[in-house]
Design an enzyme around this catalytic site. Sequence first.
Site, PDB file in Angstrom:
ATOM      1  N   SER A 318      97.772  73.954  29.728  1.00  0.00           N
ATOM      2  CA  SER A 318      96.389  74.469  29.689  1.00  0.00           C
ATOM      3  C   SER A 318      95.939  75.043  31.025  1.00  0.00           C
ATOM      4  CB  SER A 318      95.443  73.340  29.270  1.00  0.00           C
ATOM      5  OG  SER A 318      95.598  72.235  30.141  1.00  0.00           O
ATOM      6  N   CYS A 320      98.106  76.270  33.316  1.00  0.00           N
ATOM      7  CA  CYS A 320      99.212  77.055  33.883  1.00  0.00           C
ATOM      8  C   CYS A 320      98.902  78.542  33.869  1.00  0.00           C
ATOM      9  CB  CYS A 320     100.473  76.881  33.054  1.00  0.00           C
ATOM     10  SG  CYS A 320     100.987  75.205  32.911  1.00  0.00           S
ATOM     11  N   ARG A 383      96.239  67.783  30.001  1.00  0.00           N
ATOM     12  CA  ARG A 383      94.827  67.947  29.633  1.00  0.00           C
ATOM     13  C   ARG A 383      94.344  66.790  28.771  1.00  0.00           C
ATOM     14  NH1 ARG A 383      91.877  69.325  25.474  1.00  0.00           N
ATOM     15  NH2 ARG A 383      93.775  69.129  24.254  1.00  0.00           N
ATOM     16  N   ARG A 419     107.057  71.661  43.646  1.00  0.00           N
ATOM     17  CA  ARG A 419     107.254  71.873  42.211  1.00  0.00           C
ATOM     18  C   ARG A 419     107.698  73.303  41.905  1.00  0.00           C
ATOM     19  NH1 ARG A 419     104.635  72.921  37.240  1.00  0.00           N
ATOM     20  NH2 ARG A 419     105.340  71.374  35.742  1.00  0.00           N
TER      21      ARG A 419
HETATM   22  P1  XMP Z   1      98.735  70.511  29.339  1.00  0.00           P
HETATM   23  O1  XMP Z   1      98.642  71.658  28.396  1.00  0.00           O
HETATM   24  O2  XMP Z   1      99.032  69.214  28.632  1.00  0.00           O
HETATM   25  O3  XMP Z   1      99.976  70.837  30.281  1.00  0.00           O
HETATM   26  O4  XMP Z   1      97.519  70.411  30.205  1.00  0.00           O
HETATM   27  C1  XMP Z   1     100.435  69.948  31.248  1.00  0.00           C
HETATM   28  C2  XMP Z   1     101.723  70.455  31.837  1.00  0.00           C
HETATM   29  O5  XMP Z   1     101.504  71.688  32.544  1.00  0.00           O
HETATM   30  C3  XMP Z   1     102.462  71.815  33.599  1.00  0.00           C
HETATM   31  N1  XMP Z   1     101.719  72.106  34.816  1.00  0.00           N
HETATM   32  C4  XMP Z   1     101.597  73.346  35.353  1.00  0.00           C
HETATM   33  N2  XMP Z   1     102.175  74.516  35.006  1.00  0.00           N
HETATM   34  N3  XMP Z   1     101.015  75.579  36.768  1.00  0.00           N
HETATM   35  C5  XMP Z   1     101.895  75.639  35.737  1.00  0.00           C
HETATM   36  O6  XMP Z   1     102.423  76.724  35.461  1.00  0.00           O
HETATM   37  C6  XMP Z   1     100.401  74.446  37.170  1.00  0.00           C
HETATM   38  O7  XMP Z   1      99.606  74.431  38.109  1.00  0.00           O
HETATM   39  C7  XMP Z   1     100.729  73.272  36.438  1.00  0.00           C
HETATM   40  N4  XMP Z   1     100.356  71.962  36.587  1.00  0.00           N
HETATM   41  C8  XMP Z   1     100.986  71.297  35.579  1.00  0.00           C
HETATM   42  C9  XMP Z   1     103.225  70.522  33.648  1.00  0.00           C
HETATM   43  O8  XMP Z   1     104.463  70.704  33.018  1.00  0.00           O
HETATM   44  C10 XMP Z   1     102.328  69.558  32.894  1.00  0.00           C
HETATM   45  O9  XMP Z   1     103.027  68.468  32.356  1.00  0.00           O
END
Ligand code: XMP
Length: 507
Positions: A318, A320, A383, A419
């Site tokens: 969400s 990303c 999220r 990361r």
């Molecule tokens: P949801 O949709 O559950 O996704 O909020 C969580 C996952 O997103 C990834 N993640 C990121 N991906 N930029 C990205 O492209 C970011 O800043 C970022 N932070 C987290 C990660 O895999 C997480 O589990």
Amino acid sequence: MAYYFDEPSRTFNEYLLVPGYSPSTCVPAAVSLKTPLVRYRKGEEECPISLNIPMISAIMQAVSDDGMAVALATEGGMSFVYGSQSIESQAAMVARVKDYKAGFVTSDANLSPDMTLAQVVELKEKLGHSTMPVTEDGTATGKLLGVVTERDYRLSRMSLDEKVADFMTPREKLIVAPVSTSLKVANDIIWDHKLNSLPIVDENDHLVSLVFRKDYDSHKSNPNEMLDSHKRYMVGAGINTRDYAERIPALVEAGVDVLCIDSSEGYSDWQKFTIEWVREHYGNTVKIGAGNVVDAEGFRFLADAGADFIKVGIGGGSICITRETKGIGRGQATATIEVAAARDAYFKETGVYVPICSDGGIVYDHHISLALAMGSDFVMLGRYFARFDESPSNKVMVNGSYMKEYWGEGSARARNWQRYDLGGDKKGMTFEEGVDSYVPYAGALKDGVALTLSKVRSTMCNCGALTIDELQDKAKLTIVSSTSIVEGGAHDVLLKDKTPYVSNTGH
Ligand code: XMP
């Protein structure tokens, strides 16, 4: 020449499950959500670590600290404590989860004997606790001198300047128990003496913890708890491919149960080297997941490298913006389906089952059912968990509604450059791959997870599946057109909560 995937890559929203035959024995209460977390020889041995529910919390500052880890382990899932912090503070978080004795609470409302009634009232209003231990130095581990509860003072009859020492229930009138006391025995003492709480003290009469009557009851009602062989909560931790040689020993020392390499893109030598380092130093005693990948090739690479589980998903989260900034990624549903097929092929070929985890992009509860049906063994959510009381982020009022803050690991706020690291001398971020945001506050994790999983169990029964394995076997997935997506929501009616009410009597 570049390779083209023929089909468009799709998201969860583009799929539905077609019901299958449900025998009368297939009722939600009979559904088991137990699922393997790490690689094993399926059919020949038990998986060494299984989750009791198919949910893990994301390796993110705004999601997974020790508080989240305890709350999720209580429900049967697992948190991966974020790695974008110092090795010491991450290891301390892991150690706190491992030291956490369910039902034994470290007191955070402590009094010293010279504090006033006014200060007691203030602390009670701030923390909401009605039982406050009094220790010599006013700390949670000082020598126990007494306890103050609401029964010890009457505001209408006492001066607010009165000292705690003059109205507390003193130590000699308290029933206490030694540190060796089990939760069961502590509970018996509470019941036998009609107490609301029981202080636990060490051999020098210093306070160690408190056991509350209400906590014991809730502890007993958590049949899914994720416990290790010493009955401690299980916890995971995120690591990176830069400082693993220092970070992993500290986490192992703190008692971590499973590691996971946290990277936006896992099909790289850096992940292989990290796994090899773990095998060289710890053999198979330390479990390590890897990722993220979005196709069969990436899965194969990490499975061959020895990853214990493999995460799937790039850019679907969400928060990303990787797809926007770099043009890298793949629709989460397509990625999950392809990697699951690769996992099954790998199992057929080698006899080794490497669980996969769909990570990111879960918006609705039914997306979890879809991800599992598509072959994911469990899902990682950011999220979703950030919205609950137990996430480490701030709860704030925005335009009249409560929200929790939620920011990506690739945002300027998190600064988790490791990361997104692609090796070389360069350290730090040159551009953001995530955003800083709010998500609607959703209350207690326990209630949210219970509701979500009741929907998952119900969907599984519609598909005639009592286990996740069976769901993967029996699921019939169908792609939906954009017009049938509209048909799937409420349509062609005026929703009552969006329509001004007019009664038929004109009032
Ligand atoms: P949801 O949709 O559950 O996704 O909020 C969580 C996952 O997103 C990834 N993640 C990121 N991906 N930029 C990205 O492209 C970011 O800043 C970022 N932070 C987290 C990660 O895999 C997480 O589990």
